[in-house]
Design an enzyme around this catalytic site. Structure first.
Site, PDB file in Angstrom:
ATOM      1  N   CYS A 144      -0.614  -8.183   0.021  1.00 23.79           N
ATOM      2  CA  CYS A 144      -1.192  -6.881   0.727  1.00 23.79           C
ATOM      3  C   CYS A 144      -2.548  -6.978   0.855  1.00 23.79           C
ATOM      4  CB  CYS A 144      -0.470  -5.779   0.168  1.00 23.79           C
ATOM      5  SG  CYS A 144      -1.060  -4.119   0.944  1.00 23.79           S
ATOM      6  N   CYS A 147      -3.812  -3.492   0.393  1.00 23.30           N
ATOM      7  CA  CYS A 147      -3.954  -3.112  -1.097  1.00 23.30           C
ATOM      8  C   CYS A 147      -5.070  -3.589  -1.877  1.00 23.30           C
ATOM      9  CB  CYS A 147      -2.618  -3.444  -1.657  1.00 23.30           C
ATOM     10  SG  CYS A 147      -1.194  -2.937  -0.530  1.00 23.30           S
ATOM     11  N   ASP A 148      -5.201  -4.900  -1.793  1.00 23.70           N
ATOM     12  CA  ASP A 148      -5.986  -5.698  -2.897  1.00 23.70           C
ATOM     13  C   ASP A 148      -7.490  -6.321  -2.359  1.00 23.70           C
ATOM     14  OD1 ASP A 148      -4.116  -5.170  -4.597  1.00 23.70           O
ATOM     15  OD2 ASP A 148      -2.964  -7.120  -4.133  1.00 23.70           O
TER      16      ASP A 148
END
Length: 323
Positions: A144, A147-148
């Site tokens: 992701c 996300c990261d």
């Protein structure tokens, strides 16, 4: 707090207002609100946290700053335990309608009954299935970019894929990382041309086409990837700090169709804005649905779960009113 929820000793055949199928973020969100609505609820799922178990640090869930995914799952467990929501760790094989009820069949525990269901079975991310991928998941391997990406500021990363999520990920990562390698097995992209042109304009993004990742190497964290050119057969090792695998998802098409749930053109469960499916009293939430297809986040999954629980509450009250 425990990583595993407090499981319940529920007798087969017991009747509930609601059974939640799944135990990822959407299921937790649904369970929380079902508890607040004082609905007799049962959660049946396989792996607490779902895809969260593959994450490392989570820094995009409001109020939980830089929390480790494992700790987030523990927090979710503690919150639904506060409302005494029983949980069974098992696989739901199918469900069927009998009169005004649904009968949910599990693999090991037998059958349970409920007036309503929330399907929150999630999806499976497609994997590279190469050496090192599983070992370094959460330690440099991510699925992701949204996300990261902030975790890789001033680092070197690789993005694998050729669709919209891969190109969007490469563009986002280019704002954080000093260097982004975009690796795709073909010389043409499935992504929208707009995204392709946008990424081409990034000076710190290098395209490695007609190529595949053969291995992910590291020690405690990712250190490099081994890439093979499918045309020339040249193999080279590239130093990187992170690998973002953006090659799509496997929707729960088979589960949906086996249970007469309507799916969209991508194979995801079709729902309306209140998370209602085509079946009366059956709702769906989270990544298994076609809602917000290009933006799959913990915060959106839990929100969908909350909406689904509200819809269940409304549905049950309407049934009582009609009676």
């Amino acid at each position: 707090m425990s990583l595993l929820p407090k499981t319940a000793d529920i007798k087969p055949g017991e009747k509930f207002d609601l059974i939640i199928i799944g135990i990822g973020p959407a299921a937790y969100g649904a369970a929380l609100y079902a508890g607040r609505y004082m609905l007799k609820t049962l959660v049946i799922g396989e792996t607490p946290g779902g895809q969260l178990t593959e994450a490392g640090e989570v820094d995009d869930y409001l109020g939980l700053i830089g929390i480790q995914a494992q700790d987030m799952i523990k927090t979710f467990n503690a919150h639904i335990e506060k409302y005494n929501i029983p949980v069974i760790l098992d696989t739901v094989e199918s469900f069927r309608r009998e009169g005004d009820e649904y009968v949910v069949k599990t693999k090991r525990k037998g059958e349970f009954r409920a007036t309503t269901l929330i399907v929150a079975v999630g999806v499976k991310r497609r994997k590279l299935n190469v050496p090192g991928e599983a070992e370094f998941t959460g330690r440099g391997v991510s699925y992701c970019s949204i996300c990261d990406a902030p975790l890789f500021k001033k680092k070197v990363v690789a993005v694998v894929g050729g669709g919209d999520s891969a190109l969007e990920g490469a563009e986002l990562l280019s704002r954080y990382a000093t260097k982004v390698y975009l690796i795709h097995r073909r010389d043409q992209f499935r992504a929208q041309p707009y995204y392709v042109e946008l990424v081409k304009q990034k000076q710190n993004v290098e395209f490695i086409l007609n190529s595949v990742v053969k291995e992910i190497k590291g020690e405690k964290i990712v250190k490099s990837i081994v890439v093979e050119n499918l045309v020339t057969k040249e193999v080279k090792e590239i130093p990187v700090n992170g690998v973002f695998v953006e090659i799509g998802f496997e929707p729960p098409t088979d589960f949906a169709r086996a249970n007469n749930l309507e799916v969209d053109s991508h194979g995801y469960i079709k729902v309306d804005e209140w998370m209602r499916t085509n079946l009366p009293g059956v709702f769906a939430a989270g990544d298994c649905t076609g809602m917000w297809l290009g933006f799959r986040q913990v915060i959106t999954a839990t929100a969908q779960g909350a909406v689904a629980a509200h819809s269940v509450f409304t549905y049950l009250n309407e049934k009582k009113g009609k009676k």
